[in-house]
Design a protein around this motif. Structure first.
Motif, PDB file in Angstrom:
ATOM      1  N   ASP B  42     -37.078   0.451  40.402  1.00  0.00           N
ATOM      2  CA  ASP B  42     -36.212  -0.608  39.306  1.00  0.00           C
ATOM      3  C   ASP B  42     -34.508  -1.226  39.600  1.00  0.00           C
ATOM      4  N   SER B  43     -34.897  -1.296  41.511  1.00  0.00           N
ATOM      5  CA  SER B  43     -34.241  -2.001  41.854  1.00  0.00           C
ATOM      6  C   SER B  43     -33.851  -3.539  41.892  1.00  0.00           C
ATOM      7  N   MET B  44     -32.648  -4.179  42.225  1.00  0.00           N
ATOM      8  CA  MET B  44     -32.589  -5.441  41.762  1.00  0.00           C
ATOM      9  C   MET B  44     -34.346  -6.484  42.050  1.00  0.00           C
ATOM     10  N   PRO B  45     -35.166  -6.318  43.843  1.00  0.00           N
ATOM     11  CA  PRO B  45     -36.222  -6.954  44.485  1.00  0.00           C
ATOM     12  C   PRO B  45     -37.297  -6.815  42.899  1.00  0.00           C
ATOM     13  N   ASP B  46     -37.173  -5.523  42.838  1.00  0.00           N
ATOM     14  CA  ASP B  46     -38.378  -5.016  41.765  1.00  0.00           C
ATOM     15  C   ASP B  46     -38.082  -5.158  40.640  1.00  0.00           C
ATOM     16  N   VAL B  47     -36.896  -5.641  39.743  1.00  0.00           N
ATOM     17  CA  VAL B  47     -36.799  -6.641  38.675  1.00  0.00           C
ATOM     18  C   VAL B  47     -36.635  -7.537  38.960  1.00  0.00           C
ATOM     19  N   ILE B  48     -37.172  -8.820  40.012  1.00  0.00           N
ATOM     20  CA  ILE B  48     -37.042 -10.452  40.224  1.00  0.00           C
ATOM     21  C   ILE B  48     -38.084  -9.963  40.330  1.00  0.00           C
ATOM     22  N   VAL B  49     -38.584  -9.590  40.777  1.00  0.00           N
ATOM     23  CA  VAL B  49     -40.442  -9.734  40.939  1.00  0.00           C
ATOM     24  C   VAL B  49     -41.116  -9.740  39.940  1.00  0.00           C
ATOM     25  N   ARG B  50     -41.199  -8.566  39.026  1.00  0.00           N
ATOM     26  CA  ARG B  50     -42.263  -8.390  38.148  1.00  0.00           C
ATOM     27  C   ARG B  50     -41.558  -9.059  36.440  1.00  0.00           C
ATOM     28  N   THR B  51     -40.512  -9.748  36.424  1.00  0.00           N
ATOM     29  CA  THR B  51     -39.664 -10.071  35.162  1.00  0.00           C
ATOM     30  C   THR B  51     -39.455 -11.591  35.642  1.00  0.00           C
TER      31      THR B  51
END
Lengths: 264, 323
Positions: B42-51
């Motif tokens: 749940d790093s920043m990029p992970d969150v941006i990509v998923r949500t």
């Protein structure tokens, strides 16, 4: 095989009948030709046959069964129709176009099988267009296009063939080719019903002629019965004589000039 | 069409989708995109990509697929190379239906239905106007009727706006500009159901559309129930277009451009043309959305504006063929 019994058709908002009490029959093994001036109701007959126009009266029967009671695809498997005009908005290859003739046999679920492919191949050969399969239909000459449309109708595989001016835009050679092909199909047992403006060619090839005038039958019978100067002059409103075709002796029409002097 | 070309269409869509997930105000390298899609970080990029990015790209895919198929079906059925849901006023009518639906507080599951009702009213109106003009067969007249109906739909939305709460105003503006930025998964799932089932039904009717494109009399001679088929295709194409409007607002010209691109690649029969238009439409809308994000960062251009910038020159070229 195809019989029109006292058929009356009127277009919406029209004041006169397009067809008034027309009876005629196209039999198996015969070439039946419908002739008549522009607007005499020839194309209306064909639109009524494919169910695009309601009959006010009378009926159209295929082997004594009312055409209106036959499912459209079942009708198309027995009677193939080549309409007068047809321009594709998006061009197909000739092979794809002829394959559409198998549509009444396929519907939604069936894939084209061996029978369909052989019907397509043999109809393209019969119409003499087997070399054109990979051409686009918008790249064909007028004569090629008419023969390709004939191939599509043959691919439908029915016993009856109905054609609305199949030789329009064709030169003499191609025109004769089409008439000989249709004559051959009739001799092979098909019922061929043909609408044409070419009275002389029709008189040479047809077994039976029907002359329409203002939506009614003005004369019907053998070419000799129909090709009479008095009748034709009245219907076409033009002076003419009927003579004999020197090659085969069929009746032939020669229109006369109305002006006594040449315009120079 | 050969298997290689199909693979090329699918490949182009995948590449466009990957690009669209990685590009934006914050650009994310492909390796991290992969990590975000597969891992559970749940790093920043992970969150941006998923949500943010993934729903956005998925919505763009279904909007493009739907509009591409709707355009291909309408062009073939009407024998009109300029037909598409936006220019025929179908999308405008759908937008009115959706705006009215949301003004009455309906949720995203029901909005496609009010949009569909609006689309059907627009179709009927466009045909009535064209018939009153006396030239139903002329592609240009029907198109003008569609544009007029579309303009009327815009005016109707303005009237609704004048009496609406600020929140509805924002929604309506968003609808009129077209956007895939705020897709939610339930909304995407609803759209996907409409596009997949409606699209499958259209593909089944593909052979019928082939026959219809010969003209109505010739089609009747081949045993086609012409009026029933036209009605079915119009209902399905309008339903799909309405669902895209409910999901992403007015996105014009995709339905016009895409079928021509697929035909130019040598696809002629409608079963293939519809599938090809779905894939190409999806790719085009995904790329148009990327363009909207990168042309003037950090501002985002509305999706409908980008597709219009692409589509209008194309439309003019096609129109020239008629004149």
């Amino acid at each position: 095989m195809i019989r029109f019994d006292h058929v009356r058709v009127r277009y919406p908002h029209a004041f006169v009948d397009a067809l008034a009490d027309v009876s005629l029959e196209a039999e198996r093994g015969a070439l039946t030709a419908i002739v008549g001036p522009n607007g005499s109701g020839k194309s209306t007959l064909i639109r009524a046959l494919v169910g695009r126009l309601p009959l006010q009266q009378g009926r159209i029967a295929i082997d004594d069964v009312a055409a209106a009671s036959i499912a459209p695809d079942a009708l198309a498997r027995r009677v193939a129709v080549v309409t007068q005009r047809e321009d594709l908005a998006f061009p197909l290859l000739v092979s794809e176009y002829v394959a559409l003739g198998r549509f009444p046999h396929l519907g939604i679920w069936h894939a084209a099988g061996e029978r369909d492919r052989s019907a397509i191949d043999s109809s393209m050969a019969a119409a003499g267009v087997e070399q054109l399969g990979d051409r686009r239909v918008d790249a064909l000459s007028g004569g090629e296009w008419q023969r390709v449309r004939l191939a599509r109708a043959l691919a439908q595989g029915g016993e009856a063939l109905v054609l609305d001016e199949p030789t329009a835009f064709l030169d003499v050679g191609h025109e004769m080719g089409v008439f000989e092909l249709l004559h051959g199909l009739a001799r092979a047992g098909h019922a061929v019903l043909l609408v044409s403006h070419h009275l002389n060619l029709v008189a040479r090839f047809a077994d039976h002629m029907v002359l329409l005038h203002r939506g009614a039958v003005a004369a019907a019978g053998t070419p000799d019965d129909v090709m009479r100067a008095d009748t034709l002059e009245r219907v076409y409103e033009w002076p003419l004589v009927v003579t004999r075709d020197p090659a085969v002796g069929a009746p032939a029409l020669v229109p006369l000039r109305t002006m006594s002097k040449e315009v120079s | 069409m050969s298997a290689w070309r199909w693979a090329g269409l699918v490949g182009a869509l995948l590449v466009a989708a990957l690009l669209a997930v990685s590009v934006g105000t914050i650009s994310i390298p492909i390796s991290e995109v992969w990590h975000a899609l597969t891992g559970a970080g749940d790093s920043m990029p992970d969150v941006i990509v998923r949500t943010l990015r993934l729903p956005r790209v998925t919505l763009a895919i279904f909007v493009g697929a739907g509009l591409g198929m709707s355009g291909a079906a309408l062009q073939g059925t009407m024998r009109n190379p300029l037909a598409e849901p936006y220019l025929l006023g179908v999308s405008g009518g759908a937008a009115v239906g959706a705006v009215l639906g949301s003004a009455f507080g309906l949720g995203p599951a029901l909005l496609p239905l009010t949009a569909f009702a609006g689309a059907i009213v627009a179709v009927v109106a466009a045909f009535a106007v064209a018939r009153a003009a006396g030239a139903r067969g002329d592609p240009r007249v029907l198109l003008m009727a569609g544009v007029v109906v579309g303009a009327f739909a815009n005016a109707a939305i303005m009237v609704v706006l004048a009496n609406a709460e600020p929140n509805t105003v924002r929604n309506a503006l968003w609808w009129m500009m077209g956007s895939v930025a705020e897709g939610t998964w339930p909304q995407i799932a609803t759209l996907a159901i409409y596009v997949v089932t409606g699209g499958a039904a259209l593909v089944l009717l593909g052979r019928h559309i082939d026959v219809l494109s010969l003209g109505e009399d010739a089609a009747a001679g081949l045993g086609l129930d012409v009026d029933k088929t036209i009605r079915r295709v119009f209902l399905l194409a309008s339903l799909i277009a309405a669902a895209t409007v409910a999901g992403a607002g007015l996105v014009g010209f995709v339905g016009l451009v895409v079928p021509h691109l697929v035909r130019a690649a040598g696809v002629r029969r409608h079963r293939s043309l519809l599938v090809g238009s779905a894939l190409t439409g999806a790719t085009l809308v995904v790329l148009a959305d990327v363009l909207g994000r990168v042309l003037r960062p950090p501002a985002e251009l509305p999706l409908g504006a980008v597709t219009a910038l692409i589509g209008v020159p194309f439309f003019l070229v096609k129109l020239r063929r008629f004149v």
